[in-house]
Design an enzyme around this catalytic site. Structure first.
Site, PDB file in Angstrom:
ATOM      1  N   ASP A 170       9.720   3.772  26.943  1.00  0.00           N
ATOM      2  CA  ASP A 170      10.296   2.651  26.191  1.00  0.00           C
ATOM      3  C   ASP A 170      11.785   2.855  25.945  1.00  0.00           C
ATOM      4  O   ASP A 170      12.597   1.946  26.120  1.00  0.00           O
ATOM      5  CB  ASP A 170       9.576   2.490  24.840  1.00  0.00           C
ATOM      6  CG  ASP A 170       8.079   2.342  25.014  1.00  0.00           C
ATOM      7  OD1 ASP A 170       7.629   2.110  26.150  1.00  0.00           O
ATOM      8  OD2 ASP A 170       7.365   2.485  24.008  1.00  0.00           O
TER       9      ASP A 170
ATOM     10  N   GLU B 281       0.828   2.728  33.235  1.00  0.00           N
ATOM     11  CA  GLU B 281       0.600   2.738  31.783  1.00  0.00           C
ATOM     12  C   GLU B 281      -0.089   4.035  31.366  1.00  0.00           C
ATOM     13  O   GLU B 281      -1.028   4.483  32.022  1.00  0.00           O
ATOM     14  CB  GLU B 281      -0.258   1.526  31.418  1.00  0.00           C
ATOM     15  CG  GLU B 281       0.075   0.908  30.092  1.00  0.00           C
ATOM     16  CD  GLU B 281       1.459   0.275  30.043  1.00  0.00           C
ATOM     17  OE1 GLU B 281       2.424   0.983  29.670  1.00  0.00           O
ATOM     18  OE2 GLU B 281       1.572  -0.915  30.368  1.00  0.00           O
TER      19      GLU B 281
ATOM     20  N   SER C 272       9.551  -2.804  20.133  1.00  0.00           N
ATOM     21  CA  SER C 272      10.553  -3.193  19.130  1.00  0.00           C
ATOM     22  C   SER C 272      11.133  -1.957  18.459  1.00  0.00           C
ATOM     23  O   SER C 272      12.329  -1.934  18.142  1.00  0.00           O
ATOM     24  CB  SER C 272       9.924  -4.123  18.091  1.00  0.00           C
ATOM     25  OG  SER C 272       8.807  -3.510  17.494  1.00  0.00           O
TER      26      SER C 272
ATOM     27  N   GLY D 264       4.872  -5.064  16.998  1.00  0.00           N
ATOM     28  CA  GLY D 264       3.464  -4.797  17.301  1.00  0.00           C
ATOM     29  C   GLY D 264       2.943  -5.563  18.501  1.00  0.00           C
ATOM     30  O   GLY D 264       1.743  -5.628  18.735  1.00  0.00           O
ATOM     31  N   ALA D 265       3.839  -6.153  19.286  1.00  0.00           N
ATOM     32  CA  ALA D 265       3.396  -6.928  20.448  1.00  0.00           C
ATOM     33  C   ALA D 265       3.392  -6.079  21.712  1.00  0.00           C
ATOM     34  O   ALA D 265       3.108  -6.577  22.795  1.00  0.00           O
ATOM     35  CB  ALA D 265       4.289  -8.148  20.631  1.00  0.00           C
ATOM     36  N   GLY D 266       3.734  -4.788  21.576  1.00  0.00           N
ATOM     37  CA  GLY D 266       3.771  -3.916  22.749  1.00  0.00           C
ATOM     38  C   GLY D 266       5.034  -4.109  23.563  1.00  0.00           C
ATOM     39  O   GLY D 266       5.078  -3.787  24.749  1.00  0.00           O
ATOM     40  N   LEU D 267       6.086  -4.635  22.932  1.00  0.00           N
ATOM     41  CA  LEU D 267       7.351  -4.856  23.643  1.00  0.00           C
ATOM     42  C   LEU D 267       8.413  -3.846  23.208  1.00  0.00           C
ATOM     43  O   LEU D 267       9.601  -4.026  23.458  1.00  0.00           O
ATOM     44  CB  LEU D 267       7.852  -6.283  23.404  1.00  0.00           C
ATOM     45  CG  LEU D 267       6.886  -7.390  23.831  1.00  0.00           C
ATOM     46  CD1 LEU D 267       7.469  -8.760  23.527  1.00  0.00           C
ATOM     47  CD2 LEU D 267       6.582  -7.275  25.320  1.00  0.00           C
TER      48      LEU D 267
END
Ligand code: GLA
Length: 369
Positions: free
Chosen positions: A154, A17, A109, A104-107
């Site tokens: 991402d 990360e 989008s 906004g969930a860190g996935l």
């Protein structure tokens, strides 16, 4: 072909990360939640963007592609602008978007939208751009139109994901390698804090600058250290005083450790040493929280709740930080109990409801029809 529909997934990241923009390694995978776009050619020179989930739409002339006031539209416009740097669109088109990736969930989008649009435009207009270039264009769109100086992880994961595999990407060389995700008796569960930190993108850009400042200090002695990938802790200790520059020192220390940890963790995965892998996830969280300072109280609470608890062998915050999800490796037979206990403890400690997602790992972007 007059129209095309493409699906591009969100992503998880097992480990690695805040390493991508430091030329390090990441270990992401594409998931079942995805953005879907349909692009249809028009007969005029208008570009129409329709967000089905929001029931909103806007239209622009091809000749007038520029940043918009409308937040969601920028992810798409940003991609169109990248194409226009290389190619001319002969006619306009309508883009219809829907997505089931929580925002906004860190996935990722936004990366999923960018990749779906990039993939679809490339196919529909037969531009012949290769997938890696599309990933880089989608990244540029995020940087230039959403103002986040993001790395490549991402967009890469959304385009290159592979069912039931994680992918180790070397962000320096862009070489990558798939590994089957042999979780055996374990399941990946995400716990969503539903916290969306307003400062996330400005803090993200600040972290990047802090890493660059560290590199510049190391370069005064080691000229060939062009990124933290090339640095080690000895160099850091020698060139950056932890007393004088504690923030820069801590940021660099975390990144140097995380790059090393990601490679070691990948070896754990290959050797089926899942417990050792999970321990590294906890160590990553510690670093992200204490040294890199991109966590938030809710994420810390979630990791604390599951730490040393029966059934959970690894957990950490995931993605850019300041909110979003934790990723947890949970014993399959214990999933229901862990979700129930964690939700209850989270409610008790934060007063908030906890949302969870059970992850399945899927292919990267593909054409539906
Ligand atoms: C965001 C960025 C990625 C990466 C992660 C942190 O998701 O878009 O490029 O830097 O944060 O690992």
């Amino acid at each position: 072909m007059q129209s095309i529909t493409v699906k591009a997934p969100g992503r998880i990241n097992l480990i690695g990360e805040h390493t991508d923009y430091n030329n390090g390694f990441v270990l992401p995978a594409a998931i079942q939640k995805a953005a879907t776009v349909t692009i249809e050619k028009r007969v005029d020179r208008i570009v129409t963007l329709i967000a089905l989930d929001l029931n909103e739409s806007i239209s622009i002339l091809l000749e007038e592609i520029k940043p918009s006031e409308i937040h969601w539209a920028n992810y798409i416009i940003g991609v169109i602008a990248q194409f226009q740097k290389k190619h001319n669109f002969p006619i306009g088109f309508s883009i219809t978007l829907k997505s089931d990736i929580p925002i906004g969930a860190g996935l990722s989008s936004s990366a999923a939208i960018e990749c779906a649009v990039a993939y679809a435009l490339n196919e529909l207009f037969a531009f012949g751009i290769d997938k890696m270039e599309l990933a880089l264009m989608a990244q540029k769109a995020e940087q230039e139109y959403a103002g986040v100086k993001c790395g490549i992880m991402d967009q890469f994961a959304s385009l290159f994901g592979k069912k039931d595999h994680v992918v180790l990407l070397d962000c320096k060389t862009m070489e990558y390698q798939y590994f089957p995700l042999l979780l055996k008796d374990y399941t990946i569960v995400l716990f969503d804090t539903q916290i969306k930190h307003a400062l996330a993108s400005s803090e993200y850009n600040t972290r990047r600058l802090e890493c660059e400042a560290g590199v510049a200090m190391i370069q005064t002695k080691y000229a060939n250290v062009v990124s933290l990938r090339a640095a080690n802790l000895e160099m850091l200790n020698e060139c950056v005083s932890a007393d004088l520059y504690p923030i820069i020192y801590n940021r660099c220390k975390y990144v140097i450790q995380e790059i090393e940890r990601t490679l070691a963790a990948t070896q754990n995965l290959v050797a089926n040493e899942l417990v050792a892998f999970g321990e590294k996830m906890f160590a990553t969280h510690e670093g992200l929280s204490k040294l890199y300072e991109v966590s938030c109280p809710e994420l810390d609470v979630l990791v604390d709740i599951v730490k040393n608890k029966e059934g959970v062998i690894g957990a950490r915050m995931m993605g850019g930080g300041f909110g979003g999800c934790t990723i947890n490796i949970v014993k399959a037979t214990e999933v229901n109990r862990v979700i129930a206990n964690t939700s209850e403890a989270y409610k008790q400690q934060t007063g908030k409801d906890l949302v969870n997602y059970i992850v399945s790992i899927e292919d990267g972007a593909y054409i539906i029809n």
